[in-house]
Design a protein around this motif. Structure first.
Motif, PDB file in Angstrom:
ATOM      1  N   ARG A  93       0.458  -1.237  -0.132  1.00  0.00           N
ATOM      2  CA  ARG A  93      -0.028   0.144   0.029  1.00  0.00           C
ATOM      3  C   ARG A  93       0.505   1.406   0.119  1.00  0.00           C
ATOM      4  N   ILE A  94       0.592   2.143  -0.744  1.00  0.00           N
ATOM      5  CA  ILE A  94       1.284   3.991  -0.747  1.00  0.00           C
ATOM      6  C   ILE A  94       0.035   4.521  -0.453  1.00  0.00           C
ATOM      7  N   THR A  95       0.987   5.449   0.534  1.00  0.00           N
ATOM      8  CA  THR A  95      -0.109   6.216   1.228  1.00  0.00           C
ATOM      9  C   THR A  95       0.440   7.691   0.413  1.00  0.00           C
ATOM     10  N   GLN A  96      -0.109   8.628   0.612  1.00  0.00           N
ATOM     11  CA  GLN A  96       0.606  10.495   0.484  1.00  0.00           C
ATOM     12  C   GLN A  96       1.690  10.590   1.408  1.00  0.00           C
ATOM     13  N   GLN A  97       1.308   9.938   2.759  1.00  0.00           N
ATOM     14  CA  GLN A  97       2.500  10.338   3.988  1.00  0.00           C
ATOM     15  C   GLN A  97       3.733   9.223   3.414  1.00  0.00           C
ATOM     16  N   SER A  98       3.400   8.560   2.963  1.00  0.00           N
ATOM     17  CA  SER A  98       5.148   7.750   2.295  1.00  0.00           C
ATOM     18  C   SER A  98       5.424   7.840   1.211  1.00  0.00           C
ATOM     19  N   ILE A 110       7.628  10.815   2.331  1.00  0.00           N
ATOM     20  CA  ILE A 110       8.576  10.803   3.198  1.00  0.00           C
ATOM     21  C   ILE A 110      10.128  10.475   2.191  1.00  0.00           C
ATOM     22  N   GLU A 126      13.146  12.062   2.295  1.00  0.00           N
ATOM     23  CA  GLU A 126      14.650  11.476   1.904  1.00  0.00           C
ATOM     24  C   GLU A 126      14.574  11.769   0.430  1.00  0.00           C
ATOM     25  N   ALA A 185      -4.157  12.959   8.379  1.00  0.00           N
ATOM     26  CA  ALA A 185      -3.267  12.088   7.522  1.00  0.00           C
ATOM     27  C   ALA A 185      -2.367  12.197   7.802  1.00  0.00           C
ATOM     28  N   GLU A 189       3.810   3.030   7.683  1.00  0.00           N
ATOM     29  CA  GLU A 189       3.190   3.863   6.733  1.00  0.00           C
ATOM     30  C   GLU A 189       2.314   2.727   5.849  1.00  0.00           C
ATOM     31  N   SER A 190       2.750   1.980   5.358  1.00  0.00           N
ATOM     32  CA  SER A 190       2.360   1.139   3.903  1.00  0.00           C
ATOM     33  C   SER A 190       1.201   0.152   4.597  1.00  0.00           C
ATOM     34  N   GLY A 241      -0.941   4.098   7.729  1.00  0.00           N
ATOM     35  CA  GLY A 241      -0.859   4.981   7.123  1.00  0.00           C
ATOM     36  C   GLY A 241      -2.244   5.873   5.961  1.00  0.00           C
ATOM     37  N   VAL A 242      -2.610   7.306   5.684  1.00  0.00           N
ATOM     38  CA  VAL A 242      -3.272   7.640   5.300  1.00  0.00           C
ATOM     39  C   VAL A 242      -3.857   7.607   3.737  1.00  0.00           C
ATOM     40  N   ASN A 243      -4.146   7.190   2.987  1.00  0.00           N
ATOM     41  CA  ASN A 243      -4.497   6.769   1.824  1.00  0.00           C
ATOM     42  C   ASN A 243      -5.868   8.065   1.179  1.00  0.00           C
TER      43      ASN A 243
END
Lengths: 455, 466
Positions: free
Chosen positions: A2-7, A10, A14, B31, B423-424, B427-429
């Motif tokens: 899963r990919i989120t905006q946060q990741s 980050i 980085e 988020a 996060e994966s 985390g919030v998408n």
């Protein structure tokens, strides 16, 4: 995954951080021109580069040391050349005036010139470079040579001034005045200034009759004895205590041999009856090959002196013999004093024994001696000049070596710590492009959202 | 079966969807909140009723709101924070130490200049200018040593200061964790999920682990126990505290006093090994102190050797040489105590360049002997020359700097990767939430439609009766 905006955020942060750090690092290398900007960039390389930098500073210092001393050494060379010129001119005059056609007046004026040469050479011997005398050893507070009645005296010391030209190498830069000008410690060494001074005296006619005048103290209160006891064989040695103890009085004279070298001779007198003495002539043992310093050596002769009441020698009653000294040191010629040249007249009860000395040679002989001594002096100066030249060469060699070492160290250090400009600049461009690409792609990844399409 | 039950089914559905929409809103709102884990409304089909020979669906039931978490990753993050904290504090301190050792213009350059001036003096031992220049270079050398030592001691002071703020922060964190422990416990005892409290506590735990390298254990009642090197920091709703107000009279540094919740206290300065506190203690007490000691030893050797050789020589007045530098008695503090002897500073003629009293003023033997100290290896410096010893020190600092930076980067990368893994999962998408929102919104509309339809059915029934 899963990919989120946060990741994404980050990851983008980085990545940008890393790309920017690389750009900054490359930029630092480009601006400083150095690969190593702090010890942690390359501890080993930085330590080696710093070590090389200290080495360069040290070698630089060696070079500076040598540069400082070069004028000093060059001055020594040219000064000694001037001394040689003076000696040459002296010799010319000696050769010229030995010719019997010259009058005493000619010789007097030549004497004046030689006097000037003497003063010139004395000045050269007192040459100062900076605040240091060339020939004074460590004693550079005052001039090392001063004129005396017989020539010059040395007030310097034996200090050898060393200059560092390498980690473990020093070279002496000074020549010692007592060696160069006085022949101290030199085989067959001569006193250069005395030689010139003697020549002047010879030319000026300051030469007495070729006799040795001696006066003897009659002293009527002195008890008469038997004279000298054994060993009294000519050529045998005895302890000084015996000889001096048996003598009632003594006097010392300096004689020159045919090479112009001086020798000390001692006359010993022992009273055997009123107005009657036995005398003996001995040489200082230093003068005799194989002699023990401090001892006296019975050299030559002994005889009986009988004086008339007025102090004149009763020639008929006396046995005055020739004095011959053999076996003198350093291959010196033998000295012979004819009995006829010994003059014992004028002895009284009040006078102490004394000797009046003169050169033992004829006029022409005197010039020959003077020329011989001048030759010896020139040889001596030449030898030292050669040494000065050799030192100058080795100093120059050391300087060149220092220059090469310095360049090599600088090259090595540059290899270690300097950035390869082309490579660094192309790295910088590459990192910058990468950074820009990262920025662009980040902008594109971060922008779109479902919200953009929910209208 | 009746219309009423259809009504209730629809309204239950509306409530569940509203909760789902509320949770979606909560997720979107948080988020960017650190430590937040996305939440899901847990629903299941209601128990069907058996009517008319068939099991008939009864709609949806909300069973709870759950945080989406990977407990393994959470535990890993905690541990990693301890190592990252240690590496970070170590790296920060060594970056400071590096400032004391520039690649050019440091003590090594001053040493070169000092010996260069000595060499100049040997070229002209009677020169007053050379003598004045030498005392100047010697003074600069002393200042260079003092400056280097000053950077190190002030760094030590900063580390000492850091410990105070670390301790204060630990106290705040410990008491907050204890409070959250209590809230989580009471919430969960009431059978309610304490998702947001847990998220908050996890963030605080990460920070306290970063500072102390503590280990965290979750008890069966959901409360977290925090233990740093055997010292209990948080247990249930009670927390210990650290106090740095006391100063060790021997070293002049702060001591860390540990106060238990029960009011007992003792000195725990040597107990902390991990996290930023452990690293800072180690840097302050051992590593930076070690560099200072080595610099002091170098300074003392320099002064001793120069003085010893200087005393063998003779000055311009012909008198035996005295001390060139003011003699240093103790190694400690030597690097900040290098000073040209007052007498020599006042009268440079007292510099003993001559090797013998008789050789004054031209004798340069002792000046040369002093220059030779530059290339002499000393047993007190481990068989190294003065310059090599300094470069070895600088090289060691550089190597440690490189080493710690590498370690820190590695740990940080590891942390970043683990954070990405968290996060994966948690985390919030926002796109996902929006999609959910659309789904919930449409369902909500459909359920609303159900109520309208049922209502119309009621109306028809009533109309039939009329």
């Amino acid at each position: 995954m899963r990919i989120t905006q946060q990741s994404i955020s980050i990851q983008v942060k980085e990545g940008l951080q890393q790309a920017f750090r690389r750009v900054t690092q490359a930029q630092e290398m480009v601006t400083s021109g150095r690969r190593i900007n702090r010890f942690s960039d390359d501890p080993l390389g930085a330590a080696r580069a710093s070590g090389l930098r200290s080495f360069e500073a040290t070698v630089n210092q060696y070079e500076k040391n040598i540069n400082n001393t070069l004028p000093f050494m060059e001055q020594a060379d040219s000064t000694l050349k001037d001394v040689l010129d003076g000696l040459n001119r002296s010799k010319e005059l000696a050769v010229q005036l030995a010719n019997g056609t010259y009058t005493a007046v000619d010789r007097q004026s030549a004497a004046k010139e030689v006097r000037q040469i003497f003063l010139h050479v004395l000045g050269l011997a007192n040459t100062k470079v900076g605040d240091r005398f060339l020939f004074g050893g460590f004693k550079n507070g005052a001039a090392p040579f001063s004129a005396t009645a017989t020539g010059a005296a040395y007030q310097g010391d034996n200090g050898e001034i060393n200059v560092q030209t390498g980690v473990a190498s020093v070279i002496p830069i000074n020549l010692l005045g007592n060696q160069v000008f006085q022949g101290a410690g030199v085989v067959g060494g001569v006193e250069v200034l005395d030689v010139i001074s003697d020549l002047e005296k010879l030319l000026a006619g300051n030469v007495g009759p070729h006799t040795l005048g001696l006066a003897v103290n009659f002293d009527s209160s002195l008890a008469a004895g038997a004279g000298f006891s054994a060993p009294n064989a000519v050529g045998s040695e005895a302890t000084p205590a015996t000889w001096l103890g048996e003598a009632n009085f003594s006097t010392t004279a300096t004689l020159f041999d045919s090479l112009g070298q001086a020798h000390d001779v001692r006359f010993l007198f022992a009273k055997t009856a009123a107005n009657t003495f036995k005398y003996r002539v001995v040489a200082d043992s230093n003068e005799i090959t194989g002699g023990t310093p401090g001892d006296l050596y019975q050299v030559a002769s002994e005889g009986t002196l009988v004086f008339n009441a007025g102090g004149t020698l009763n020639v008929g009653a006396s046995t005055v013999t020739d004095i011959t000294m053999n076996g003198l040191v350093n291959g010196a010629a033998n000295i012979t004093i004819n009995a006829a040249d010994l003059n014992f007249n004028g002895s009284t009860e009040s006078t102490q024994p004394s000797a009046v000395l003169s050169l033992m040679q004829s006029d022409t002989g005197g010039f020959n001696i003077a020329m011989g001594r001048l030759d010896a002096a020139m040889d001596q100066i030449d030898t030292f000049r050669a040494e000065a030249g050799a030192r100058l060469n080795s100093a120059q060699g050391a300087k060149d070596a220092a220059g090469v070492m310095k360049d090599r160290a600088a090259g090595l250090r540059s290899q270690i710590e300097d950035a390869d400009t082309l490579a660094v600049y192309s790295d910088f461009t590459r990192y910058q492009q990468a950074f820009e690409a990262a920025l662009k792609s980040a902008a594109q990844v971060l922008q779109p959202s479902l919200l953009d399409f929910l209208r | 079966m009746g219309l009423l039950s259809t009504f209730s089914l629809a309204s239950q559905s509306l409530r569940a969807l509203q909760m789902a929409i509320q949770t979606t809103g909560h997720n979107v709102a948080n988020a960017a909140t650190p430590g937040f884990a996305r939440q899901r409304v847990e629903v299941q089909t209601a128990f069907p009723s058996f009517e008319g020979g068939v099991y008939l669906g009864q709609g949806v039931n909300v069973t709870g709101v759950r945080s989406v978490l990977d407990h393994f990753v959470e535990a890993e993050l905690l541990t990693l924070n301890g190592s990252v904290g240690y590496a970070e504090a170590e790296q920060r301190a060594l970056a400071g130490v590096s400032d004391a050792f520039p690649t050019s213009g440091g003590v090594d350059a001053s040493l070169s200049a000092f010996f260069g001036a000595l060499s100049d003096l040997s070229n002209n031992p009677s020169g007053l200018a050379e003598r004045v220049s030498l005392t100047g270079k010697a003074k600069a050398l002393g200042e260079s040593f003092a400056r280097t030592r000053e950077v190190l001691t002030s760094l030590q002071g900063n580390l000492d200061q850091d410990l105070e703020s670390f301790a204060k922060r630990v106290n705040v964190l410990a008491s907050q964790i204890a409070t959250l422990n209590h809230q989580i416990n009471s919430t969960e005892t009431a059978n309610q999920p304490a998702n947001d409290f847990r998220d908050q506590r996890q963030t605080l735990l990460q920070e306290i682990v970063n500072l102390t390298g503590a280990s965290v254990r979750e008890e069966s009642d959901g409360q977290a126990t925090v233990i740093a090197d055997g010292l209990l920091l948080v247990s249930a709703d009670r927390s210990a505290s650290l106090d740095t107000s006391q100063v060790d009279p021997l070293t002049g540094f702060r001591m860390i006093t540990y106060n238990t919740p029960e009011g007992l206290s003792f000195d725990a300065s040597s107990i902390f090994q991990g996290g930023q506190i452990g690293a800072t203690l180690n840097m302050r007490n051992v590593e930076v102190q070690g560099y200072i000691d080595r610099l002091d030893q170098l300074a003392k050797t320099l002064v001793d050797e120069v003085n010893q050789q200087h005393a063998l020589g003779f000055d311009l007045t012909g008198a035996a040489g005295g001390s060139f530098f003011t003699p240093i008695v103790s190694v400690t503090g030597a690097a900040s105590a290098i000073q040209v002897d007052n007498a020599v500073a006042a009268d440079p003629r007292l510099i003993a360049a001559a090797g013998s009293a008789g050789g004054v003023p031209g004798d340069n033997a002792n000046a040369l002997a002093l220059v030779n100290l530059q290339s002499t290896a000393f047993a007190a410096l481990g068989g190294m020359t003065l310059n090599d010893n300094f470069l070895a020190l600088a090289g060691d600092v550089g190597a440690r700097g490189q080493d710690t930076e590498g370690k820190f980067n590695f740990q940080k990368d590891l942390l970043t990767q683990t954070q990405a893994r968290r996060e994966s999962v948690s985390g919030v998408n926002t796109d996902e939430e929006m999609t959910n929102l659309l789904l919930f919104q449409r369902s909500f509309e459909a359920s609303s439609r159900m109520i309208v339809a049922t209502n119309e059915m009621y109306q028809s029934l009533i109309d039939m009766v009329r």
